[in-house]
Motif scaffolding. Structure first.
Motif, PDB file in Angstrom:
ATOM      1  N   PRO A 151      -7.270  72.303   3.070  1.00 53.43           N
ATOM      2  CA  PRO A 151      -5.824  72.119   2.868  1.00 53.43           C
ATOM      3  C   PRO A 151      -5.503  72.131   1.378  1.00 53.43           C
ATOM      4  O   PRO A 151      -6.310  71.723   0.541  1.00 53.43           O
ATOM      5  N   GLN A 152      -4.314  72.596   1.051  1.00 50.94           N
ATOM      6  CA  GLN A 152      -3.900  72.637  -0.349  1.00 50.94           C
ATOM      7  C   GLN A 152      -2.393  72.472  -0.421  1.00 50.94           C
ATOM      8  O   GLN A 152      -1.645  73.231   0.196  1.00 50.94           O
ATOM      9  N   PRO A 153      -1.914  71.492  -1.192  1.00 47.17           N
ATOM     10  CA  PRO A 153      -0.464  71.365  -1.398  1.00 47.17           C
ATOM     11  C   PRO A 153       0.069  72.587  -2.149  1.00 47.17           C
ATOM     12  O   PRO A 153      -0.696  73.353  -2.738  1.00 47.17           O
ATOM     13  N   LEU A 180      -5.652  67.408  -8.933  1.00 46.97           N
ATOM     14  CA  LEU A 180      -6.766  66.513  -8.614  1.00 46.97           C
ATOM     15  C   LEU A 180      -7.190  66.711  -7.164  1.00 46.97           C
ATOM     16  O   LEU A 180      -6.331  66.815  -6.272  1.00 46.97           O
ATOM     17  N   ILE A 181      -8.499  66.818  -6.950  1.00 50.13           N
ATOM     18  CA  ILE A 181      -9.041  66.713  -5.597  1.00 50.13           C
ATOM     19  C   ILE A 181      -9.968  65.505  -5.595  1.00 50.13           C
ATOM     20  O   ILE A 181     -10.954  65.468  -6.334  1.00 50.13           O
ATOM     21  N   LEU A 182      -9.622  64.503  -4.802  1.00 45.94           N
ATOM     22  CA  LEU A 182     -10.362  63.241  -4.764  1.00 45.94           C
ATOM     23  C   LEU A 182     -10.955  63.028  -3.379  1.00 45.94           C
ATOM     24  O   LEU A 182     -10.385  63.462  -2.367  1.00 45.94           O
ATOM     25  N   ALA A 183     -12.079  62.414  -3.383  1.00 39.16           N
ATOM     26  CA  ALA A 183     -12.658  61.965  -2.126  1.00 39.16           C
ATOM     27  C   ALA A 183     -12.036  60.619  -1.743  1.00 39.16           C
ATOM     28  O   ALA A 183     -11.542  59.885  -2.607  1.00 39.16           O
ATOM     29  N   PRO A 184     -12.014  60.277  -0.458  1.00 36.29           N
ATOM     30  CA  PRO A 184     -11.488  58.961  -0.063  1.00 36.29           C
ATOM     31  C   PRO A 184     -12.184  57.839  -0.813  1.00 36.29           C
ATOM     32  O   PRO A 184     -13.382  57.901  -1.093  1.00 36.29           O
ATOM     33  N   ALA A 201      -0.155  64.732  -2.162  1.00 37.82           N
ATOM     34  CA  ALA A 201       1.231  64.907  -2.591  1.00 37.82           C
ATOM     35  C   ALA A 201       1.243  65.773  -3.840  1.00 37.82           C
ATOM     36  O   ALA A 201       0.207  66.020  -4.467  1.00 37.82           O
ATOM     37  N   VAL A 202       2.452  66.231  -4.199  1.00 35.12           N
ATOM     38  CA  VAL A 202       2.640  66.969  -5.449  1.00 35.12           C
ATOM     39  C   VAL A 202       3.474  66.107  -6.372  1.00 35.12           C
ATOM     40  O   VAL A 202       4.571  65.651  -6.001  1.00 35.12           O
ATOM     41  N   TYR A 203       2.966  65.855  -7.572  1.00 34.03           N
ATOM     42  CA  TYR A 203       3.667  65.040  -8.567  1.00 34.03           C
ATOM     43  C   TYR A 203       4.266  65.963  -9.625  1.00 34.03           C
ATOM     44  O   TYR A 203       3.677  66.976 -10.004  1.00 34.03           O
ATOM     45  N   ASN A 226       4.026  70.703 -12.323  1.00 36.67           N
ATOM     46  CA  ASN A 226       3.605  70.222 -11.013  1.00 36.67           C
ATOM     47  C   ASN A 226       2.101  70.007 -11.037  1.00 36.67           C
ATOM     48  O   ASN A 226       1.357  70.837 -11.565  1.00 36.67           O
ATOM     49  N   ALA A 227       1.624  68.955 -10.464  1.00 34.65           N
ATOM     50  CA  ALA A 227       0.185  68.727 -10.298  1.00 34.65           C
ATOM     51  C   ALA A 227      -0.005  68.050  -8.941  1.00 34.65           C
ATOM     52  O   ALA A 227       0.613  67.021  -8.665  1.00 34.65           O
ATOM     53  N   PHE A 228      -0.860  68.638  -8.106  1.00 31.54           N
ATOM     54  CA  PHE A 228      -1.033  68.033  -6.790  1.00 31.54           C
ATOM     55  C   PHE A 228      -2.268  67.141  -6.761  1.00 31.54           C
ATOM     56  O   PHE A 228      -3.213  67.319  -7.540  1.00 31.54           O
ATOM     57  N   VAL A 229      -2.223  66.183  -5.876  1.00 29.97           N
ATOM     58  CA  VAL A 229      -3.367  65.313  -5.577  1.00 29.97           C
ATOM     59  C   VAL A 229      -3.721  65.554  -4.123  1.00 29.97           C
ATOM     60  O   VAL A 229      -2.911  65.303  -3.228  1.00 29.97           O
ATOM     61  N   SER A 230      -4.939  66.066  -3.894  1.00 26.67           N
ATOM     62  CA  SER A 230      -5.394  66.350  -2.541  1.00 26.67           C
ATOM     63  C   SER A 230      -6.606  65.477  -2.249  1.00 26.67           C
ATOM     64  O   SER A 230      -7.580  65.508  -2.992  1.00 26.67           O
ATOM     65  N   VAL A 231      -6.501  64.680  -1.206  1.00 29.25           N
ATOM     66  CA  VAL A 231      -7.602  63.792  -0.816  1.00 29.25           C
ATOM     67  C   VAL A 231      -8.446  64.534   0.205  1.00 29.25           C
ATOM     68  O   VAL A 231      -7.960  64.901   1.288  1.00 29.25           O
ATOM     69  N   LEU A 232      -9.704  64.759  -0.142  1.00 32.08           N
ATOM     70  CA  LEU A 232     -10.540  65.668   0.626  1.00 32.08           C
ATOM     71  C   LEU A 232     -11.954  65.120   0.697  1.00 32.08           C
ATOM     72  O   LEU A 232     -12.497  64.652  -0.301  1.00 32.08           O
TER      73      LEU A 232
END
Length: 1110
Positions: A43-45, A350-354, A408-410, A424-430
């Motif tokens: 998935p990608q915002p 940012l792509i972050l792990a839980p 979300a997209v910040y 725009n910078a998105f944060v995707s939890v993956l």
């Protein structure tokens, strides 16, 4: 926040996707791989990839195109706001949103363009967030008319100053001002008369020649390409009370001091125009400082100072001085530098792990200091739902202990009085287990003693940890091995024993993934017997050797060059497996010959010079090669240079011409000696320029007329320290390989150019005039493929060399286009004009350049004969294609078939392929002349008649109207008789000719005819039958005795007459030619006189008279 300068929901420039992972407490950035197989399913915002500029001035004569494109997974949907409220695109029939994008096309035909002026903003959203574009301000270009005014004549005294005001109408964008006369010639300007920045025309002092009635100010509005003209101004200069010489004073700006403001990065323009007599000279200085070197220039005869790319240091006081022989005046301009917001560090995706923690940083600066506000999914962060894991502190958002589903997209908005920035910078939890992206069992080959880089590109969330193994032994950082942050394993100096299988393992808390690669270390290619200097006599043989030692698995090729060019195409040059032989040497063969031995991994080269001399007697003295130099010593040792001195050896009766200095790099290429430089034969020292990170040893060879000496003993080793690269890769090129990719290629640096360990290439690219660069760092490659690029878009590209000690010089920007795609529009208004039965002309309208999606190469015209209009059956031919290059919109179709039905279509094409075809056009060619009749045959019917038979032409080319048959007799000397013609109807295919002469040779010509005319003729020849009875009678007469006797009597009589004539001539007798001529007035001369049997006079003209006519 200032509504004119800031934007709370604006989508910034396109940014590369970065991965931020946390090993223990805080995350570290990692670039998301571009491999489509890896991204599939992730998935990608939304991310804005293309948008219109913030300030968009439109042409009221054309449709409005507003761009908004974005990517994401799932693909985003799009909506728009106008002047802060929702813009319902579907309710306006004039507005169309293009499928798959947010691009708007507004048809303003029949509408006033100002109806659609306003502030537009695009929102791209999917289930993971919303990204927004900039505020796009749409304004209509304007070129208003000059207000009507009557200019009264201006009267001035000689020597006084004068200002002619222009005052153009305010346009959008502002007009360009220039002054011309009635003949549309620019008015001459100089240090006395010049145009100010506001368009007014200034005279420091007027002269009598300034009197004229056609001072005309013009305003050109560049957007609409229109020109407005002010009414002419009349100036009359009087001389009854002239002004005298005076000290300069300033006309503009007035007074002694003034202040101006400029934005950082803009161009500063300062202007001083002075009154005075004589004409003052203007000079500029900066108070308490110097004018910025390389960034300032003077215009308008020193009256204007321009400083480009203004910085904060350019603020301060600038002084202009006006001076003539009467004195001087000065004016001080205080420059205040302000700055619109500019990025120090824009927030990255940012792509972050839980359960991980990461930061979004919005670091900006400006003057005054910008105000930073945050939004999430397009809404102010203050009005969004309360998120305890999110903490906002000015320009930093800290996300702690993130949870699945919180993507979300910040948006970061930084604004001040002079503008705004938005990103725009998105944060995707993956949560993703590791994947290794490097190909399985990939094989690397390098040359011994060079650097080897083994890749282990990986992807995962959390960030995978990379470990390397060889033969089950773990590899750690050491003098031999270095593991880079991206997982690449570097072997500093590869040796044969380093060959083998290597294993890399990527691991995180969700699993492990391993990959195997193989390394082969090859022996270097080295020329072990180099070509040597040759001095040979003319017409002799010269042989250059070039033997090579190489790795058994690499097959070297050999190339010979003469003076860095190809060898002459001459059979005297014979290239062997390890040599070059030149037979029958001439003076033209003199030069430098270079042998190059290439493999797929490396190469070696060596050169030698050939000198051709005349044959000379054997000298009494013995000439030999010189002895090698001795006593090599290194002095004056510096970081990048050293001085080498030596003692020459014995010359052996031949003066030393030069010394050749060679070096060995025992760090990178031990045992290999390379030519470094040459010095004259009278020198015993040389200053040598060195490269960083090289272990040098030097040796010297001497050259005389015989040849090179043996090499000297090596000097002691001299090591240079590593440094950052001095040069960047060359031959940088950008090419489009497919509609959504772009290939960046370059020539890699050599080991000597690397200047230190850890050589890599920093490849950056961005769309032309975009703000942010996308950057990757690569090693051991000479190209990089960028995917996901928009079709045929101009990019700026740089390639910079970096090593462990820093970056190379600032790279040059190279421009290039991404890949092309086929055109989308077919040519319209295709018209065919038939010129003749065999030629037609086709016209069409060019396709819009916006639909070409690449470089328009031309148009392909496909035409096909469907059938003949004369025949009922279809004889369709294969289509033919004509290519018209460039932007041509007319072409000729040659070699058509007359009286035929054709169809035609046209399509545009570019480097990627063909566009759609136009609608088929039908046309018919008119009748032409027919082809020749076929199967023409002539038969004898009897002694005086022939039968001519034929079949119709293969190509009628129209309706046959008949046949034309011509014939005439010819004799054995090809002389032709009377030509007769017969017209025959079209349905005839035979004709009988009667009452011909028997035993006669005839020539026939047969043509088919249409209403257009006769076609080509078929020519045949035939004989009528011979009359055998008459032939037999003639033969019988010739054998009768009485006939033979008669012939003998005639011959005897002719002989007697000849004898009588001969006797009379010898006795002085004469022929009565004159009397005969007087007696006969008839111009024809009788061949013989009737009274005495003598011959008449013979004339050349009589001979010509009897030549038979052909």
């Amino acid at each position: 926040m200032d509504g004119k300068r800031s934007c709370s929901l604006c989508g910034g420039a396109m940014m590369i996707m970065m991965m931020m992972m946390m090993i223990s407490h805080m995350t570290s950035a990692l670039e998301v791989p571009l491999d489509s197989k890896v991204l599939e399913g992730l998935p990608q915002p939304p991310t804005i990839t293309n948008q219109s500029p913030k300030d968009y001035i439109i042409d009221p004569r054309e449709n409005i195109n507003i761009f908004c494109e974005a990517k994401g997974k799932p693909h985003p949907s799009f909506s728009w706001t106008r002047n802060g409220t929702h813009f319902d695109v579907e309710k306006d029939p004039k507005v169309v949103m293009m499928p798959g994008t947010g691009n708007l096309v507004i048809d303003i035909s029949g509408e006033k363009a100002e109806v659609y002026e306003g502030v537009y903003q695009c929102i791209a959203r999917n289930e993971h967030g919303s990204a927004v574009s900039n505020n796009i301000v749409i304004r209509q270009s304007r070129s208003p008319l000059w207000s009507k005014e009557k200019n009264e004549p201006i009267t001035v005294q000689r020597g006084t100053s004068l200002i002619l005001q222009c005052r153009p109408p305010a346009g959008l964008p502002p007009p360009i001002i220039f002054w011309m006369d009635n003949n549309f010639q620019r008015l001459p300007q100089n240090s006395r008369v010049s145009q100010a920045l506001n368009g007014d025309l200034y005279f420091s002092n007027v002269i009598m020649e300034d009197t004229r009635n056609d001072y005309i100010c013009y305003a050109r509005f560049p957007h609409t390409q229109t020109i407005q003209q002010k009414q002419p101004i009349t100036v009359k200069v009087l001389d009854n009370s002239p002004s005298g010489e005076r000290v300069p004073s300033f006309l503009h700006p007035p007074g002694m001091e003034s202040t101006t403001m400029v934005l950082k990065g803009d161009t500063l323009e300062l202007e001083c125009i002075a009154d005075g007599l004589p004409t003052p000279n203007i000079s500029w200085t900066k108070v308490n400082g110097e004018l910025p070197s390389g960034r300032f220039s003077f215009y308008s005869f020193q009256k204007t100072l321009k400083i480009k790319e203004v910085t904060e240091a350019d603020g301060g006081d600038y002084r202009c001085i006006a001076k003539n022989r009467m004195g001087s005046s000065q004016h001080t301009i205080t420059v205040v530098v302000r700055a619109a917001p500019f990025w120090i560090s824009a927030p990255q995706n940012l792509i972050l792990a839980p359960k991980e923690t990461g930061n979004l940083t919005c670091d900006v600066d400006g003057n005054p200091k910008p105000t930073i506000t945050w939004s999430v999914n397009g809404n102010p962060i203050e009005s969004s739902h309360n998120d305890p894991s999110r903490k906002v502190s000015d320009g930093v958002i800290t996300l702690s202990d993130v949870q699945t589903g919180s993507s979300a997209v910040y948006q970061c908005n930084a604004s001040n009085d002079y503008g705004y920035l938005l990103a725009n910078a998105f944060v995707s939890v993956l949560a993703e287990p590791p994947r290794v992206l490097t190909s399985l069992n990939h094989e690397y080959s390098v040359i011994s003693n060079s650097r080897a880089l083994l890749d282990c590109a990986s992807f995962g969330s959390p960030l995978p940890k990379i470990t390397w193994f060889k033969d089950s032994q773990s590899i750690l950082n050491s003098d031999l091995y270095h593991i880079h942050k991206n997982g690449t394993l570097e072997i500093n100096v590869a040796q044969p024993q380093n060959s083998g299988k290597y294993t890399c393992i990527a691991s995180n808390n969700l699993g492990n993934k391993e990959n195997h690669v193989h390394l082969q270390v090859k022996e270097p290619t080295r020329i072990i017997r180099q070509p040597e200097y040759k001095e040979v006599q003319r017409n002799s043989i010269a042989v250059f050797e070039c033997k090579v030692k190489h790795d058994p698995t690499l097959i070297p090729s050999m190339i010979w060059l003469k003076d860095n060019g190809e060898l002459p195409d001459d059979p005297r040059f014979e290239v062997g497996s390890d040599s070059l032989t030149i037979h029958d040497v001439t003076e033209d063969d003199e030069g430098t010959y270079t042998c190059i031995r290439n493999t797929t991994l490396d190469q070696d080269s060596a050169s030698a010079t050939l000198t051709v001399v005349e044959a000379t007697p054997t000298p009494t003295m013995i000439l030999e090669q010189p002895d090698p130099p001795t006593d090599l010593e290194l002095t004056d040792q510096r970081e990048r240079s050293v001085r080498l001195t030596w003692t020459p050896g014995d010359e052996h009766n031949s003066p030393i011409k030069l010394f050749l200095i060679q070096y060995e790099d025992s760090l990178h290429e031990p045992g290999v000696w390379l030519n470094m430089t040459e010095v004259s034969g009278t020198s015993t020292t040389a200053q040598l320029e060195l490269s960083p990170y090289v272990y040098y040893s030097f040796r010297v060879l001497a050259l005389n007329g015989v040849g090179l000496s043996e090499s000297s003993d090596p000097s002691r080793q001299y090591r240079t320290n590593p440094a950052k690269p001095d040069v960047n890769p060359s031959d940088v090129e950008v090419s489009g390989t497919s509609p959504d990719t772009m290939t960046i290629s370059w020539r890699e640096l050599s080991g000597l150019e690397s200047n230190g360990p850890g050589l890599q290439y920093k490849v950056s690219w961005r769309m032309k005039d975009a703000e942010q660069w996308t950057t990757v760092t690569l090693a051991n490659v000479s190209q990089h493929v960028v995917t996901g690029t928009p079709t045929f878009t101009l990019y700026e590209v740089t390639v910079q060399a970096v090593n462990d000690y820093g970056e190379g010089p600032r790279p040059e920007v190279v421009l290039g286009y991404s890949g092309e795609n086929s055109p989308t529009v077919a040519p319209e208004n295709v018209k065919v004009s038939v010129q003749s039965g065999t030629e037609a002309e086709v016209h069409w309208e060019a396709v819009p350049l916006s639909s070409v999606r690449g470089r328009l190469k031309g148009y392909k015209v496909t035409y096909q004969k469907m059938r003949s209009l004369h025949k009922q059956d279809y004889d369709r031919e294969n289509p033919q294609v004509l290519i018209f290059s460039g932007e041509e919109t007319v072409g000729r179709l040659p070699d058509l078939h007359p009286y035929s039905h054709y169809r035609l279509n046209i399509r545009a094409f570019n480097g990627h392929g063909d566009g759609p075809s136009s609608t088929d056009q039908q046309f018919q060619t008119p009748e032409g002349v027919p082809g020749p009749p076929t199967n023409v045959n002539i038969r004898n019917l009897n002694l005086d008649s022939l039968l001519v038979e034929w079949t119709p032409p293969l190509e009628d080319n129209g309706h046959l109207t008949g046949y034309l048959l011509k014939y005439q007799p010819i004799n054995t000397t090809e002389e032709a008789g009377l030509l007769k013609e017969v017209l025959l109807p079209a349905n005839e295919t035979s004709y009988t000719l009667d009452k011909l002469t028997h035993s006669t040779h005839y020539k026939f010509f047969l043509n088919a005819m249409t209403e257009t005319g006769s076609g080509p003729a078929v020519t045949k020849e035939a004989f009528t039958e011979v009359d055998e009875a008459m032939t037999n009678r003639q033969a019988e007469i010739a054998t009768q005795g009485w006939f033979i006797g008669l012939m003998c009597a005639i011959a005897l009589l002719i002989l007697v007459l000849l004898i009588v004539c001969f006797i009379k001539r010898n006795k002085g007798g004469k022929y009565p030619v004159k009397e005969k001529e007087d007696a006969h007035q008839d111009p024809e001369i009788q061949p013989m006189k009737e009274d005495d049997g003598t011959f008449g006079e013979y004339r050349e003209s009589d001979r010509n008279f009897f030549i038979p006519l052909r």
